[in-house]
Design a protein around this motif. Structure first.
Motif, PDB file in Angstrom:
ATOM      1  N   CYS A  33      30.426  23.926  35.377  1.00 20.88           N
ATOM      2  CA  CYS A  33      30.924  25.301  35.361  1.00 20.88           C
ATOM      3  C   CYS A  33      32.186  25.396  34.505  1.00 20.88           C
ATOM      4  N   ALA A  34      32.243  26.424  33.676  1.00 26.03           N
ATOM      5  CA  ALA A  34      33.389  26.577  32.777  1.00 26.03           C
ATOM      6  C   ALA A  34      34.635  27.062  33.506  1.00 26.03           C
ATOM      7  N   GLY A  35      34.473  27.605  34.686  1.00 26.65           N
ATOM      8  CA  GLY A  35      35.620  28.121  35.418  1.00 26.65           C
ATOM      9  C   GLY A  35      35.906  29.574  35.073  1.00 26.65           C
ATOM     10  N   PHE A  36      36.795  30.185  35.829  1.00 28.71           N
ATOM     11  CA  PHE A  36      37.114  31.588  35.608  1.00 28.71           C
ATOM     12  C   PHE A  36      37.865  31.775  34.295  1.00 28.71           C
ATOM     13  N   PRO A  37      37.578  32.858  33.578  1.00 34.21           N
ATOM     14  CA  PRO A  37      38.346  33.131  32.357  1.00 34.21           C
ATOM     15  C   PRO A  37      39.792  33.439  32.710  1.00 34.21           C
ATOM     16  N   PRO A  38      40.733  33.077  31.843  1.00 31.57           N
ATOM     17  CA  PRO A  38      42.147  33.333  32.139  1.00 31.57           C
ATOM     18  C   PRO A  38      42.414  34.825  32.264  1.00 31.57           C
ATOM     19  N   LEU A  39      43.355  35.160  33.130  1.00 33.89           N
ATOM     20  CA  LEU A  39      43.692  36.555  33.382  1.00 33.89           C
ATOM     21  C   LEU A  39      45.198  36.742  33.281  1.00 33.89           C
ATOM     22  N   ASP A  40      45.587  37.789  32.577  1.00 36.13           N
ATOM     23  CA  ASP A  40      46.992  38.169  32.534  1.00 36.13           C
ATOM     24  C   ASP A  40      47.313  38.865  33.851  1.00 36.13           C
ATOM     25  N   GLU A  41      48.116  38.227  34.693  1.00 34.99           N
ATOM     26  CA  GLU A  41      48.393  38.759  36.015  1.00 34.99           C
ATOM     27  C   GLU A  41      49.095  40.123  35.968  1.00 34.99           C
ATOM     28  N   LYS A  42      49.664  40.458  34.826  1.00 34.97           N
ATOM     29  CA  LYS A  42      50.296  41.769  34.684  1.00 34.97           C
ATOM     30  C   LYS A  42      49.254  42.883  34.748  1.00 34.97           C
ATOM     31  N   LYS A  43      47.978  42.524  34.540  1.00 32.39           N
ATOM     32  CA  LYS A  43      46.917  43.521  34.536  1.00 32.39           C
ATOM     33  C   LYS A  43      46.341  43.760  35.931  1.00 32.39           C
ATOM     34  N   LEU A  44      46.849  43.050  36.915  1.00 36.76           N
ATOM     35  CA  LEU A  44      46.391  43.297  38.275  1.00 36.76           C
ATOM     36  C   LEU A  44      46.781  44.701  38.712  1.00 36.76           C
ATOM     37  N   ARG A  49      47.593  43.307  43.663  1.00 37.85           N
ATOM     38  CA  ARG A  49      48.869  42.625  43.883  1.00 37.85           C
ATOM     39  C   ARG A  49      49.190  42.572  45.372  1.00 37.85           C
ATOM     40  N   ALA A  50      48.913  43.667  46.063  1.00 40.79           N
ATOM     41  CA  ALA A  50      49.172  43.713  47.502  1.00 40.79           C
ATOM     42  C   ALA A  50      48.304  42.702  48.241  1.00 40.79           C
ATOM     43  N   ASP A  51      47.038  42.583  47.847  1.00 41.90           N
ATOM     44  CA  ASP A  51      46.149  41.604  48.480  1.00 41.90           C
ATOM     45  C   ASP A  51      46.617  40.178  48.201  1.00 41.90           C
ATOM     46  N   ALA A  52      47.040  39.927  46.958  1.00 33.63           N
ATOM     47  CA  ALA A  52      47.521  38.593  46.600  1.00 33.63           C
ATOM     48  C   ALA A  52      48.743  38.215  47.425  1.00 33.63           C
ATOM     49  N   LYS A  53      49.630  39.184  47.618  1.00 37.90           N
ATOM     50  CA  LYS A  53      50.843  38.934  48.403  1.00 37.90           C
ATOM     51  C   LYS A  53      50.510  38.718  49.877  1.00 37.90           C
ATOM     52  N   LYS A  54      49.563  39.508  50.394  1.00 40.05           N
ATOM     53  CA  LYS A  54      49.230  39.451  51.807  1.00 40.05           C
ATOM     54  C   LYS A  54      48.421  38.207  52.171  1.00 40.05           C
ATOM     55  N   ILE A 155      37.339  40.430  47.508  1.00 39.57           N
ATOM     56  CA  ILE A 155      37.678  39.508  46.425  1.00 39.57           C
ATOM     57  C   ILE A 155      39.163  39.613  46.136  1.00 39.57           C
ATOM     58  N   VAL A 156      39.848  38.473  46.184  1.00 41.48           N
ATOM     59  CA  VAL A 156      41.301  38.443  46.020  1.00 41.48           C
ATOM     60  C   VAL A 156      41.660  37.458  44.909  1.00 41.48           C
ATOM     61  N   TYR A 157      42.581  37.865  44.042  1.00 42.82           N
ATOM     62  CA  TYR A 157      43.070  36.990  42.984  1.00 42.82           C
ATOM     63  C   TYR A 157      44.329  36.286  43.465  1.00 42.82           C
ATOM     64  N   SER A 158      44.335  34.965  43.385  1.00 46.25           N
ATOM     65  CA  SER A 158      45.496  34.192  43.825  1.00 46.25           C
ATOM     66  C   SER A 158      45.573  32.876  43.072  1.00 46.25           C
ATOM     67  N   GLU A 159      46.740  32.586  42.543  1.00 46.77           N
ATOM     68  CA  GLU A 159      47.014  31.320  41.864  1.00 46.77           C
ATOM     69  C   GLU A 159      45.989  31.025  40.768  1.00 46.77           C
ATOM     70  N   GLY A 160      45.689  32.050  39.975  1.00 48.95           N
ATOM     71  CA  GLY A 160      44.836  31.857  38.805  1.00 48.95           C
ATOM     72  C   GLY A 160      43.348  31.856  39.067  1.00 48.95           C
ATOM     73  N   GLU A 161      42.927  32.159  40.273  1.00 52.55           N
ATOM     74  CA  GLU A 161      41.501  32.145  40.585  1.00 52.55           C
ATOM     75  C   GLU A 161      41.133  33.322  41.476  1.00 52.55           C
ATOM     76  N   TRP A 162      39.852  33.690  41.422  1.00 58.34           N
ATOM     77  CA  TRP A 162      39.311  34.702  42.319  1.00 58.34           C
ATOM     78  C   TRP A 162      38.757  34.027  43.559  1.00 58.34           C
ATOM     79  N   HIS A 163      38.944  34.657  44.702  1.00 54.09           N
ATOM     80  CA  HIS A 163      38.489  34.102  45.983  1.00 54.09           C
ATOM     81  C   HIS A 163      37.740  35.182  46.759  1.00 54.09           C
ATOM     82  N   MET A 164      36.664  34.776  47.409  1.00 57.88           N
ATOM     83  CA  MET A 164      35.956  35.671  48.315  1.00 57.88           C
ATOM     84  C   MET A 164      36.438  35.363  49.730  1.00 57.88           C
TER      85      MET A 164
END
Length: 201
Positions: A33-44, A49-54, A155-164
């Protein structure tokens, strides 16, 4: 059970060796698996952002709400139950498994897989993934279907990855069965209809 009432035996992580699957608290990428494509966290978005923090810290630590498994019947198998009260909005756990790219998943048994699709607001959304818990996962894999769920996937974005992850839709009492709606897509190719379960059974 032929009419008998039987208190189900509670099974915990240490009891699960006989179920023949590898218990993992965080998902793993398949070797090809190539892994998730990089994401600019500023685009969240603000809600992302609230989900990532929580939920971010609990995701990184492999948090699991208090749980146990119990056998329901021969047709359904095992189900997951709350081993203590759970608050509304509380994280139940991450749906862990092996992350694979969609186009490589066509030949696999997808009975224990969730589609992991970044929200439409992000680039590279066409690169979709599955989280497959057929051979490796955690207790969340055993949460059964209901049209009247008390937990829901998010689906939550955290530490460079998406999580279910699964979160509680309402306060859940100790010994209630944890139930989620698998969605119409899951049942589309099935030759049988879903069995409706209640929270206490």
């Amino acid at each position: 059970l032929h009419g008998e009432t039987r208190v189900p035996k509670k099974l915990y992580q240490s009891d699960l060796e006989f179920l023949h699957f590898r218990y993992i608290r965080t998902s793993e990428f398949a070797s090809e698996c190539a892994g998730f494509p990089p994401l600019d966290e500023k685009k969240l978005t603000e809600s992302e952002r609230a989900d990532a923090k929580k939920y971010g810290k609990r995701i990184s630590k492999g948090y699991e709400a208090p749980w146990y498994l119990a056998f329901i019947n021969e047709q359904i198998g095992y189900g997951a139950f709350a081993d203590d009260d759970i608050q509304e909005g509380q994280m139940i756990g991450e749906y862990t498994g092996i992350i694979i790219e969609t186009y490589k998943a066509k030949k696999l048994d997808m009975s224990y897989a969730w589609t992991l699709v970044p929200p439409a607001s992000h680039e590279n959304r066409s690169e979709t993934f599955f989280v497959d818990a057929k051979q490796a996962g955690n207790f969340v894999r055993f949460i059964n279907h209901s049209s009247y769920p008390n937990v829901a996937p998010r689906i939550v974005y955290s530490e460079g990855e998406w999580h279910m992850i699964y979160i509680a839709l309402r306060p859940i009492k100790k010994d209630e069965q944890l139930l989620v709606n698998y969605g119409e897509g899951y049942w589309f190719s099935k030759s049988y209809k879903p069995i409706e379960l209640s929270w206490g059974h």
